[in-house]
Design an enzyme around this catalytic site. Structure first.
Site, mmCIF file in Angstrom:
data_model
loop_
_atom_site.group_PDB
_atom_site.id
_atom_site.type_symbol
_atom_site.label_atom_id
_atom_site.label_comp_id
_atom_site.label_asym_id
_atom_site.label_seq_id
_atom_site.Cartn_x
_atom_site.Cartn_y
_atom_site.Cartn_z
ATOM 1 C CB THR A 1 35.451 -11.927 8.710
ATOM 2 O OG1 THR A 1 36.112 -12.073 9.949
ATOM 3 C CG2 THR A 1 34.168 -12.725 8.716
ATOM 4 N NE ARG B 1 33.408 -19.660 4.388
ATOM 5 C CZ ARG B 1 34.086 -18.945 5.299
ATOM 6 N NH1 ARG B 1 35.376 -19.203 5.492
ATOM 7 N NH2 ARG B 1 33.490 -18.019 5.991
ATOM 8 C CG ASN C 1 42.507 -6.263 17.230
ATOM 9 O OD1 ASN C 1 42.230 -7.332 16.718
ATOM 10 N ND2 ASN C 1 42.518 -5.125 16.573
ATOM 11 C CB CYS C 2 40.451 -9.418 21.978
ATOM 12 S SG CYS C 2 39.362 -8.801 20.686
ATOM 13 C CB THR D 1 28.988 3.220 1.987
ATOM 14 O OG1 THR D 1 29.240 3.118 0.580
ATOM 15 C CG2 THR D 1 29.995 2.378 2.752
ATOM 16 N N PRO E 1 26.545 2.463 -3.816
ATOM 17 C CG PRO E 1 25.321 2.349 -5.784
ATOM 18 C CD PRO E 1 25.946 3.318 -4.837
ATOM 19 C CG ASP F 1 36.400 -1.195 15.828
ATOM 20 O OD1 ASP F 1 35.483 -2.019 16.022
ATOM 21 O OD2 ASP F 1 37.474 -1.219 16.443
ATOM 22 C CE1 TYR G 1 21.487 -26.805 40.893
ATOM 23 C CE2 TYR G 1 19.658 -28.370 40.722
ATOM 24 C CZ TYR G 1 20.657 -27.761 41.470
ATOM 25 O OH TYR G 1 20.843 -28.100 42.777
ATOM 26 C CE LYS H 1 12.738 -21.009 43.357
ATOM 27 N NZ LYS H 1 12.958 -20.869 44.790
HETATM 28 C C1 LIG Z 1 43.762 -3.817 22.978
HETATM 29 C C2 LIG Z 1 42.430 -4.172 22.419
HETATM 30 C C3 LIG Z 1 41.637 -5.097 23.078
HETATM 31 C C4 LIG Z 1 40.394 -5.422 22.571
HETATM 32 N N1 LIG Z 1 39.629 -6.335 23.240
HETATM 33 C C5 LIG Z 1 38.412 -6.655 22.752
HETATM 34 C C6 LIG Z 1 37.619 -7.630 23.399
HETATM 35 O O1 LIG Z 1 38.021 -8.217 24.414
HETATM 36 N N2 LIG Z 1 36.390 -7.901 22.882
HETATM 37 C C7 LIG Z 1 35.921 -7.287 21.758
HETATM 38 O O2 LIG Z 1 34.812 -7.583 21.314
HETATM 39 N N3 LIG Z 1 36.674 -6.377 21.103
HETATM 40 C C8 LIG Z 1 37.891 -6.046 21.579
HETATM 41 N N4 LIG Z 1 38.658 -5.130 20.916
HETATM 42 C C9 LIG Z 1 38.094 -4.450 19.730
HETATM 43 C C10 LIG Z 1 38.231 -5.270 18.483
HETATM 44 O O3 LIG Z 1 39.543 -5.689 18.348
HETATM 45 C C11 LIG Z 1 37.783 -4.414 17.316
HETATM 46 O O4 LIG Z 1 36.436 -4.071 17.511
HETATM 47 C C12 LIG Z 1 37.908 -5.132 15.990
HETATM 48 O O5 LIG Z 1 39.219 -5.535 15.768
HETATM 49 C C13 LIG Z 1 37.457 -4.206 14.862
HETATM 50 O O6 LIG Z 1 37.674 -4.824 13.645
HETATM 51 P P1 LIG Z 1 37.867 -3.965 12.319
HETATM 52 O O7 LIG Z 1 38.081 -4.955 11.251
HETATM 53 O O8 LIG Z 1 36.785 -2.990 12.195
HETATM 54 O O9 LIG Z 1 39.184 -3.103 12.589
HETATM 55 P P2 LIG Z 1 40.650 -3.547 12.982
HETATM 56 O O10 LIG Z 1 40.648 -4.874 13.607
HETATM 57 O O11 LIG Z 1 41.219 -2.411 13.744
HETATM 58 O O12 LIG Z 1 41.377 -3.665 11.597
HETATM 59 C C14 LIG Z 1 41.520 -2.575 10.747
HETATM 60 C C15 LIG Z 1 42.784 -2.737 9.952
HETATM 61 O O13 LIG Z 1 42.701 -1.893 8.833
HETATM 62 C C16 LIG Z 1 43.985 -1.409 8.543
HETATM 63 N N5 LIG Z 1 43.834 -0.181 7.746
HETATM 64 C C17 LIG Z 1 43.237 0.972 8.114
HETATM 65 N N6 LIG Z 1 43.240 1.860 7.110
HETATM 66 C C18 LIG Z 1 43.867 1.249 6.086
HETATM 67 C C19 LIG Z 1 44.189 1.670 4.774
HETATM 68 N N7 LIG Z 1 43.857 2.874 4.311
HETATM 69 N N8 LIG Z 1 44.852 0.803 3.967
HETATM 70 C C20 LIG Z 1 45.189 -0.437 4.410
HETATM 71 N N9 LIG Z 1 44.901 -0.872 5.643
HETATM 72 C C21 LIG Z 1 44.248 -0.048 6.470
HETATM 73 C C22 LIG Z 1 44.596 -1.160 9.903
HETATM 74 O O14 LIG Z 1 46.001 -1.185 9.818
HETATM 75 C C23 LIG Z 1 44.023 -2.310 10.716
HETATM 76 O O15 LIG Z 1 44.945 -3.376 10.822
HETATM 77 C C24 LIG Z 1 39.929 -4.809 21.382
HETATM 78 C C25 LIG Z 1 40.734 -3.886 20.710
HETATM 79 C C26 LIG Z 1 41.972 -3.574 21.213
HETATM 80 C C27 LIG Z 1 42.830 -2.590 20.475
#
Ligand SMILES: Cc1cc2nc3c(=O)[nH]c(=O)nc-3n(C[C@H](O)[C@H](O)[C@H](O)COP(=O)(O)OP(=O)(O)OC[C@H]3O[C@@H](n4cnc5c(N)ncnc54)[C@H](O)[C@@H]3O)c2cc1C
Length: 563
Positions: free
Chosen positions: A14, A21, A41-42, A273, A276, A283, A426, A434
């Site tokens: 994202t 853009r 992932n979801c 973080t 700056p 996550d 509704y 309601k």
């Molecule tokens: C099985 C599952 C189901 C889920 N279902 C839901 C849901 O229904 N609803 C919801 O809101 N959320 C859900 N989630 C959570 C959601 O997917 C995460 O909150 C979200 O993907 C977090 O995004 P992120 O970009 O922080 O991390 P991620 O999507 O985990 O992406 C991080 C990426 O960084 C890469 N990475 C890490 N360190 C390095 C490095 N040093 N160098 C290069 N690459 C690196 C990793 O390989 C990974 O691909 C689910 C997660 C899982 C695992």
């Protein structure tokens, strides 16, 4: 301007698209350790369950497609090994060629996500003890289920990934046990709301082992044995470990960035973080809880995506702020939906923040239109001004839209009085005149206006309530069908006025019915006739949900309810 991004899924992809853009001339490089960027992932549990049939449907976009459209230099199979903040460069390693090199940056966005917890338990390394984070993990589990046709699985951890896995394993014909350390599944819900899901999980043939965790794993014949903290040995063919995640903070902490108490990278509202020029999202970060104002971590896709956009804005020179998270979440558990937004009761207790609670049970749409399903709504609000602090909804149809209205209301700073007034769409197939959201507002407002005085399920074992007399205002057939509270008088609501003479003004009464509506009328009759009365909030339905805990506490202290 040169922007580097670490992590190519929710937050990272994202951020890359947004940054492009905003600035057509910037050099943007995205590093992803795995093979895929921007995958769903979801959707992984549903791929294992066969609901999503094709693996490629999980790929929201590919490195090539994103690279072509946004002109981003995407380097998959490339891990960023370290950050050198003084010289503003990272060290990256191509995992295929093993070549290591440096890349400089003007701004850096970290979106490394969180990794599944795998504590050092005996046997954790067994090839039948699997976890689920990415596409290769899902392939591993799916191909195991396809090839080995396991009869029985143990899912360790009853969070949303564990529950979705249980649902999908059952779909694949695998008998499933959920092992959960807490006394409830879905930690964001309060106990009595999660308890409604417990019943449904068991009805679907899943064995729910609460207050019990995994101690170790060992191979036995062709199978695996999970030994539990309570001393049980559970034989199975497959273990799914879903006990939570740990923020991937190694890069950040080694670079000297500030890390919060629970391991999340500390950021300000701009997602910046303690350095700056470095931003972090998703996550891996600790953000502000919108309701309590305290630091929190949410492993959810919505916040990760929004933070990615905000971090890109700020990295590219725009001002954009993340105002906090509500942790709005929803999970499908077989035919049930459980959802929550904002603060739970237990969180508010932890922070000593005042709150009040109401329970309502409403139909998903007009009762006379076929197919209406009851949803239980817990509303948590400020006792002063009625500001909504949190909501939890468990039911079937229509839970999703009501939780989203509640989330919107909390974000808008609305009160329970606003919920009374909300004009929602509704027609009989969709709602009632309601809406359940209005009903929750009416009941909460009645509490604040003093029109009703409540007693709650978790107060029933209190000494003053032990002295009170329960009056079951339901009809005889309802009692016959589902039982009643031990020792309750049975007086159907329509007979209550005629029976007042037989009641004692020196005693306190707790009228209740199925969901609280008749009890409210009963309470109004009793209190206006000079009786001490408090309504059992949420009625027999909420009591039934929480009965196990009420009885346990009651028998532990040898109280009357255990009789
Ligand atoms: C099985 C599952 C189901 C889920 N279902 C839901 C849901 O229904 N609803 C919801 O809101 N959320 C859900 N989630 C959570 C959601 O997917 C995460 O909150 C979200 O993907 C977090 O995004 P992120 O970009 O922080 O991390 P991620 O999507 O985990 O992406 C991080 C990426 O960084 C890469 N990475 C890490 N360190 C390095 C490095 N040093 N160098 C290069 N690459 C690196 C990793 O390989 C990974 O691909 C689910 C997660 C899982 C695992």
């Amino acid at each position: 301007m040169k922007l580097l991004i670490v992590g190519g899924v929710a937050g990272g992809a994202t951020a890359a698209a947004r940054a492009r853009r905003l600035d057509e001339r910037a050099e943007i490089v995205l590093f992803e350790r795995g093979e895929h960027i921007s995958f769903a992932n979801c959707g992984l549990p549903y791929y294992i369950g066969g609901v999503i049939e094709k693996r490629d449907d999980l790929l929201v976009t590919t490195a090539k497609a994103l690279g072509d459209r946004y002109h981003v230099d995407i380097r998959v199979f490339t891990e960023v090994m370290s950050i050198d903040p003084n010289n503003k460069r990272v060290e990256a390693r191509n995992l295929l060629t093993k070549k290591t090199y440096h890349e400089s940056y003007d701004k850096l966005i970290l979106a490394p996500g969180a990794e599944p917890l795998r504590p050092p338990l005996d046997g954790i390394e067994l090839d039948t003890v699997l976890h689920l984070r990415n596409i290769p993990d899902s392939e591993r589990i799916k191909s195991y289920v396809d090839r080995m046709k396991p009869e029985k699985a143990v899912v360790v951890g009853g969070g949303y990934i564990g529950l979705e896995m249980a649902d999908n394993l059952v779909k694949r014909g695998v008998k499933t046990v959920i092992l959960e350390m807490l006394d409830q599944v879905m930690a964001p819900l309060d106990y009595e709301m999660a308890a409604l899901a417990h019943a449904h999980i068991k009805e679907n043939g899943v064995v729910l082992e609460l207050e019990n965790g995994a101690k170790g794993f060992k191979k036995q014949g062709k199978g695996t044995v999970v030994s539990t903290k309570k001393g049980k040995d559970i034989e199975c063919d497959l273990v799914i470990l879903s006990i939570g995640v740990r923020p991937e903070n190694k890069l950040a902490s080694e670079a000297g960035l500030e890390i919060g108490e629970r391991g999340g990278i500390k950021v300000d509202a701009a997602m910046r973080t303690s350095n700056p020029d470095i931003f972090a999202v998703g996550d891996a970060v600790e953000v502000r809880d919108f309701v309590t104002g305290h630091p929190t971590m949410t492993a959810l896709a919505g916040p990760a995506n929004k933070q990615g956009r905000i971090a890109a804005d700020n990295a590219m020179g725009r001002k954009s702020l993340f105002k906090g998270t509500l942790g709005t979440s929803i999970v499908k558990i077989f035919d049930m939906t459980a959802a929550s937004t904002g603060a739970s009761e237990k969180l508010l207790k932890k922070y000593n923040m005042p709150y009040q609670v109401s329970y309502t049970h409403s139909g998903s749409h007009a009762s006379y239109y076929p197919g209406a399903q009851i949803m239980a709504v817990k509303l948590i609000f400020s006792p002063g001004n009625g500001k909504i602090l949190g909501a939890q909804i468990v039911g079937g149809d229509g839970v999703d839209k009501r939780i989203d209205v509640m989330a919107t209301a909390i974000r808008g700073g609305m009160t329970v009085y606003d919920l009374e007034e909300l004009e929602l769409a509704y027609a009989p197939p969709f709602s009632s005149a309601k809406d359940p959201v209005n009903i929750a507002g009416f009941v909460a407002a009645n509490i604040l206006k003093g029109d009703v005085e409540n007693v709650y399920w978790n107060e029933l074992n209190r000494a003053d309530n032990r002295e009170s007399i329960f009056i079951d205002l339901r009809n005889k057939d309802e009692l016959e069908e589902s039982g009643t509270i031990p020792g309750a008088l049975h007086v159907p609501l329509n007979d209550l006025r005629d029976k007042l003479e037989s009641l004692d003004k020196e005693r306190a009464y707790i009228p209740f019915c199925a969901v609280g509506q008749r009890a409210y009328i009963g309470h109004r009759i009793l209190s206006q006739k000079g009786f001490k009365s408090r309504n059992l909030s949420g009625g027999y339905r909420t009591y039934l949900g929480a009965k196990e805990k009420i009885m346990k506490e009651s028998s532990a202290t040898k109280l009357w309810l255990s009789e």
